[in-house]
Design a protein around this motif. Structure first.
Motif, PDB file in Angstrom:
ATOM      1  N   CYS A 234      -9.900  10.576 -49.324  1.00  0.00           N
ATOM      2  CA  CYS A 234      -8.961   9.701 -49.085  1.00  0.00           C
ATOM      3  C   CYS A 234      -8.971   8.803 -47.650  1.00  0.00           C
ATOM      4  N   CYS A 235      -9.663   9.405 -46.687  1.00  0.00           N
ATOM      5  CA  CYS A 235     -10.052   8.652 -45.429  1.00  0.00           C
ATOM      6  C   CYS A 235     -10.846   7.545 -45.626  1.00  0.00           C
ATOM      7  N   ASN A 236     -11.986   7.986 -46.542  1.00  0.00           N
ATOM      8  CA  ASN A 236     -12.922   6.928 -47.044  1.00  0.00           C
ATOM      9  C   ASN A 236     -12.277   5.666 -47.696  1.00  0.00           C
ATOM     10  N   GLN A 237     -11.280   6.108 -48.452  1.00  0.00           N
ATOM     11  CA  GLN A 237     -10.940   4.902 -49.519  1.00  0.00           C
ATOM     12  C   GLN A 237     -10.505   3.497 -48.748  1.00  0.00           C
ATOM     13  N   VAL A 238      -9.964   3.479 -47.496  1.00  0.00           N
ATOM     14  CA  VAL A 238      -9.683   2.575 -46.553  1.00  0.00           C
ATOM     15  C   VAL A 238     -10.787   1.456 -46.732  1.00  0.00           C
ATOM     16  N   GLY A 239     -11.919   1.925 -46.148  1.00  0.00           N
ATOM     17  CA  GLY A 239     -13.224   1.212 -45.706  1.00  0.00           C
ATOM     18  C   GLY A 239     -13.751   0.969 -47.144  1.00  0.00           C
ATOM     19  N   ALA A 240     -13.536   1.796 -48.583  1.00  0.00           N
ATOM     20  CA  ALA A 240     -14.252   1.541 -49.655  1.00  0.00           C
ATOM     21  C   ALA A 240     -13.507   0.433 -50.473  1.00  0.00           C
ATOM     22  N   LYS A 241     -12.373   0.328 -50.249  1.00  0.00           N
ATOM     23  CA  LYS A 241     -11.314  -0.568 -50.760  1.00  0.00           C
ATOM     24  C   LYS A 241     -11.795  -2.144 -50.271  1.00  0.00           C
ATOM     25  N   ALA A 242     -11.913  -2.317 -48.890  1.00  0.00           N
ATOM     26  CA  ALA A 242     -12.490  -3.339 -48.244  1.00  0.00           C
ATOM     27  C   ALA A 242     -13.833  -3.659 -48.676  1.00  0.00           C
ATOM     28  N   LEU A 243     -14.626  -3.117 -48.921  1.00  0.00           N
ATOM     29  CA  LEU A 243     -15.980  -3.128 -49.084  1.00  0.00           C
ATOM     30  C   LEU A 243     -16.316  -3.559 -50.693  1.00  0.00           C
ATOM     31  N   LEU A 244     -15.249  -2.955 -51.550  1.00  0.00           N
ATOM     32  CA  LEU A 244     -15.281  -3.432 -53.062  1.00  0.00           C
ATOM     33  C   LEU A 244     -14.775  -4.820 -53.201  1.00  0.00           C
ATOM     34  N   ASP A 245     -13.780  -4.905 -52.639  1.00  0.00           N
ATOM     35  CA  ASP A 245     -13.185  -6.419 -52.526  1.00  0.00           C
ATOM     36  C   ASP A 245     -14.082  -7.590 -52.052  1.00  0.00           C
ATOM     37  N   GLN A 246     -14.826  -7.064 -50.959  1.00  0.00           N
ATOM     38  CA  GLN A 246     -16.236  -8.175 -50.605  1.00  0.00           C
ATOM     39  C   GLN A 246     -17.111  -8.315 -51.673  1.00  0.00           C
ATOM     40  N   LYS A 247     -17.569  -7.135 -52.222  1.00  0.00           N
ATOM     41  CA  LYS A 247     -18.596  -7.044 -53.165  1.00  0.00           C
ATOM     42  C   LYS A 247     -18.316  -7.997 -54.485  1.00  0.00           C
ATOM     43  N   LYS A 248     -17.121  -7.902 -54.803  1.00  0.00           N
ATOM     44  CA  LYS A 248     -16.529  -8.620 -56.082  1.00  0.00           C
ATOM     45  C   LYS A 248     -16.922 -10.146 -55.684  1.00  0.00           C
ATOM     46  N   GLN A 249     -17.075 -10.486 -54.730  1.00  0.00           N
ATOM     47  CA  GLN A 249     -17.302 -12.042 -54.271  1.00  0.00           C
ATOM     48  C   GLN A 249     -18.901 -12.545 -54.752  1.00  0.00           C
ATOM     49  N   ASP A 250     -19.494 -11.292 -54.987  1.00  0.00           N
ATOM     50  CA  ASP A 250     -21.184 -11.454 -55.596  1.00  0.00           C
ATOM     51  C   ASP A 250     -20.871 -11.727 -57.174  1.00  0.00           C
ATOM     52  N   ARG A 251     -21.272 -12.851 -57.767  1.00  0.00           N
ATOM     53  CA  ARG A 251     -21.051 -12.776 -58.956  1.00  0.00           C
ATOM     54  C   ARG A 251     -21.618 -11.786 -60.144  1.00  0.00           C
ATOM     55  N   ARG A 252     -22.858 -11.181 -59.456  1.00  0.00           N
ATOM     56  CA  ARG A 252     -23.390 -10.111 -60.428  1.00  0.00           C
ATOM     57  C   ARG A 252     -22.385  -9.028 -60.559  1.00  0.00           C
ATOM     58  N   VAL A 253     -21.707  -8.656 -59.324  1.00  0.00           N
ATOM     59  CA  VAL A 253     -20.841  -7.424 -59.340  1.00  0.00           C
ATOM     60  C   VAL A 253     -19.676  -7.791 -60.096  1.00  0.00           C
ATOM     61  N   GLU A 254     -19.070  -9.126 -59.902  1.00  0.00           N
ATOM     62  CA  GLU A 254     -17.936  -9.254 -60.552  1.00  0.00           C
ATOM     63  C   GLU A 254     -18.230  -9.383 -62.089  1.00  0.00           C
ATOM     64  N   HIS A 255     -19.176 -10.162 -62.382  1.00  0.00           N
ATOM     65  CA  HIS A 255     -19.461  -9.826 -63.993  1.00  0.00           C
ATOM     66  C   HIS A 255     -19.537  -8.666 -64.620  1.00  0.00           C
ATOM     67  N   PHE A 256     -20.204  -7.711 -63.984  1.00  0.00           N
ATOM     68  CA  PHE A 256     -20.460  -6.318 -64.231  1.00  0.00           C
ATOM     69  C   PHE A 256     -18.894  -5.752 -64.409  1.00  0.00           C
ATOM     70  N   LEU A 257     -18.213  -5.718 -63.444  1.00  0.00           N
ATOM     71  CA  LEU A 257     -16.951  -5.166 -63.376  1.00  0.00           C
ATOM     72  C   LEU A 257     -16.296  -5.412 -64.747  1.00  0.00           C
ATOM     73  N   ARG A 258     -16.389  -6.829 -64.697  1.00  0.00           N
ATOM     74  CA  ARG A 258     -15.286  -7.737 -65.652  1.00  0.00           C
ATOM     75  C   ARG A 258     -15.719  -7.179 -67.145  1.00  0.00           C
ATOM     76  N   LEU A 259     -16.827  -6.901 -67.381  1.00  0.00           N
ATOM     77  CA  LEU A 259     -17.579  -6.500 -68.646  1.00  0.00           C
ATOM     78  C   LEU A 259     -17.025  -5.048 -68.922  1.00  0.00           C
ATOM     79  N   CYS A 260     -16.967  -4.336 -67.904  1.00  0.00           N
ATOM     80  CA  CYS A 260     -16.603  -2.641 -68.139  1.00  0.00           C
ATOM     81  C   CYS A 260     -15.217  -2.865 -68.255  1.00  0.00           C
ATOM     82  N   GLN A 261     -14.583  -3.470 -67.610  1.00  0.00           N
ATOM     83  CA  GLN A 261     -12.882  -3.528 -67.858  1.00  0.00           C
ATOM     84  C   GLN A 261     -12.574  -4.168 -69.073  1.00  0.00           C
TER      85      GLN A 261
END
Length: 512
Positions: A234-261
């Motif tokens: 849980c302590c790691n989740q703070v930074g993890a969420k911020a990093l994930l939100d940043q990486k979603k700006q990458d089109r490859r990351v966003e595309h992969f996560l959208r296909l999974c969803q």
């Protein structure tokens, strides 16, 4: 609300994350169980609890309408035990539906896939063909809750295993993210799966020949200490969420996560929904045990052990909250940027946790991101984010020590003649949801009029500010009488929400 013969259909799906680093929904951990359960003694375990848990699909049992077709279709006879279980489940579901849901943030929507979000499930009574002896209504309900506890563990294990197989491994193999980035986002998720597999095996081992469980308290007491592993996750989740939100700006990351969803295995849930499952599962244990206790007879062996188990798990949850709050405080402290050395007040580094933070609007219509640390109130302006850089906030004006704060609740009404909020609310007849903070002391006096987006957020801010002011002044009084400087902890009810309270505002307000 989840069992029965009819699938619930969903036509829309949330695409925005349901978790915010400040609001871990963040541990919506409540030291006081009544904060979640309310006063109703019949808390609907299989509906309310699992709804908030995320990936879980259950069905609605339709109300029996056989009376309206009497003489046309002969009624189907149902075993007495199953009828009783269904009756209990229906009454629970109706009470849950009548309760108002908490306000949800505005979310963007997209066309939903045709796959159901909820997984199929069943009642304990659906698994029992016949019994050699009759069970009371309370005992049937007790078995239903224990079965719900067991099924919840099974579903959590399935979901955590799916996250590793469908998200982590493909993103690593396809080089969508680096191993280091994935390690930061997924944290110690792998280590949690064996813990829950262990509990599942223990619970399934408790079921007798007639599929009933006699004592569950000792098993939970023995297993709960393992949950200290959640502190690291849980302590790691703070930074993890911020990093994930940043990486979603990458089109490859966003595309992969959208296909999974959009795929069937995700049940319309995004990656963060899955990563947040362990946290949301953690806070369900006290509720489940409370429901089991309600249906436990006074002379039952569990009657003595269950309160001890609830006290133990609540201590663990409180510890997880405190440690997560400290991690969150450190994370945002590192993101502060100072334009002057005088802004680096000792109270910022001396704070151990955040009471709350979020957007507020100033009198000039400017968006400010405000942090209420343990010892100081800090107003900041969000900075332009580098795609690969950390989250940063420019400190605005001088931080206000909580011990010197003054708070004024401003009534809703016309803008003042002094020009407060001038130009910020053109077309609005009244200014609403405002309060003023000011401070005097080591620096020149300051005053800031701030506006929340609604009355609820305003009251949350006022409540947190008052708490911080009282705690800080009590510390000053104690420090003059006590040898060592002992910090006071925030009130238990607030502590549980410290790392979770994110007070967002759609409007901005500069200072006066």
């Amino acid at each position: 609300m989840r069992e029965g013969k009819m699938e619930l259909e969903e036509t829309e799906v949330d695409t925005s994350p349901s978790w915010s680093p400040v609001s871990r929904e963040r541990l919506l951990t409540c030291a006081n169980l009544s904060d979640i359960t309310g006063e109703d003694d019949d808390f609907p375990i299989s509906d309310h609890i699992q709804d908030s848990e995320g990936p879980c699909n259950k069905r609605v049992k339709p109300v029996d309408k056989s009376a309206s077709v009497t003489g046309i279709i002969a009624p189907v006879k149902t075993p007495a035990l199953k009828r009783l279980g269904q009756s209990i489940q229906r009454s629970i579901s109706f009470r849950t539906e009548a309760r108002p849901l908490p306000p949800m943030p505005i979310r963007t929507r997209q066309k939903a896939s045709s796959f159901p979000r909820r997984r199929n499930s069943q009642l304990w009574s659906d698994t029992v063909d016949s019994l050699s002896h009759e069970l009371s209504t309370k005992e049937i309900k007790r078995q239903e809750v224990i079965y719900e506890l067991t099924q919840g563990e099974k579903q959590l294990i399935e979901d955590l295993s799916l996250v590793k197989k469908v998200y982590y491994e493909p993103m690593l193999k396809l080089d969508i993210m680096t191993e280091s980035e994935l390690g930061q986002i997924f944290g110690t998720l792998d280590s949690l799966i064996p813990l829950h597999e262990d509990l599942l095996a223990r619970l399934e081992g408790l079921r007798g020949a007639e599929k009933t469980v006699q004592e569950v308290g000792p098993t939970m007491m023995d297993w709960f200490p393992c949950l200290e592993a959640y502190i690291t996750y849980c302590c790691n989740q703070v930074g993890a969420k911020a990093l994930l939100d940043q990486k979603k700006q990458d089109r490859r990351v966003e595309h992969f996560l959208r296909l999974c969803q959009e795929s069937s295995f995700s049940r319309k849930l995004d990656l963060w929904n899955f990563l947040d499952l362990p946290r949301s599962r953690l806070v369900k244990y006290p509720l489940l045990l409370k429901e089991i206790q309600k249906s436990t007879p006074p002379d039952h062996p569990d009657e003595e052990v269950l309160p001890q188990a609830m006290e133990l798990i609540q201590r663990i949850i409180t510890e997880v909250n405190l440690k997560t709050g400290e991690a969150e405080c450190q994370f945002y402290r590192r993101g502060l940027c100072y334009s002057e050395d005088s802004q680096r007040v000792s109270e910022i580094q001396g704070s151990r946790f955040l009471y709350c933070h979020g957007e507020l609007k100033s009198t000039k219509g400017q968006k400010l991101h405000v942090f209420l640390f343990e010892l100081v109130l800090v107003l900041t302006r969000p900075m332009a984010q580098d795609r690969e850089g950390p989250v940063q906030f420019q400190v605005y004006r001088q931080p206000l020590p909580a011990a010197h704060l003054h708070l004024e609740d401003l009534p809703d009404g016309e803008p003042s003649s002094s020009g407060s909020f001038r130009g910020a609310f053109t077309g609005n007849d009244k200014v609403k949801n405002c309060f003023r903070v000011s401070a005097t002391g080591r620096s020149k006096p300051q005053s800031h009029s701030l506006q929340a987006n609604d009355s609820f957020n305003k009251q949350q801010w006022i409540s947190c500010l008052r708490q911080a002011m009282v705690q800080s002044r009590d510390r000053q009084a104690q420090s003059s009488h006590c040898k060592p400087f002992e910090r006071l902890s925030p009130e238990p009810a607030l502590t549980n929400n410290i790392a979770e309270l994110n007070l967002n505002s759609d409007v901005e307000m500069p200072d006066t």
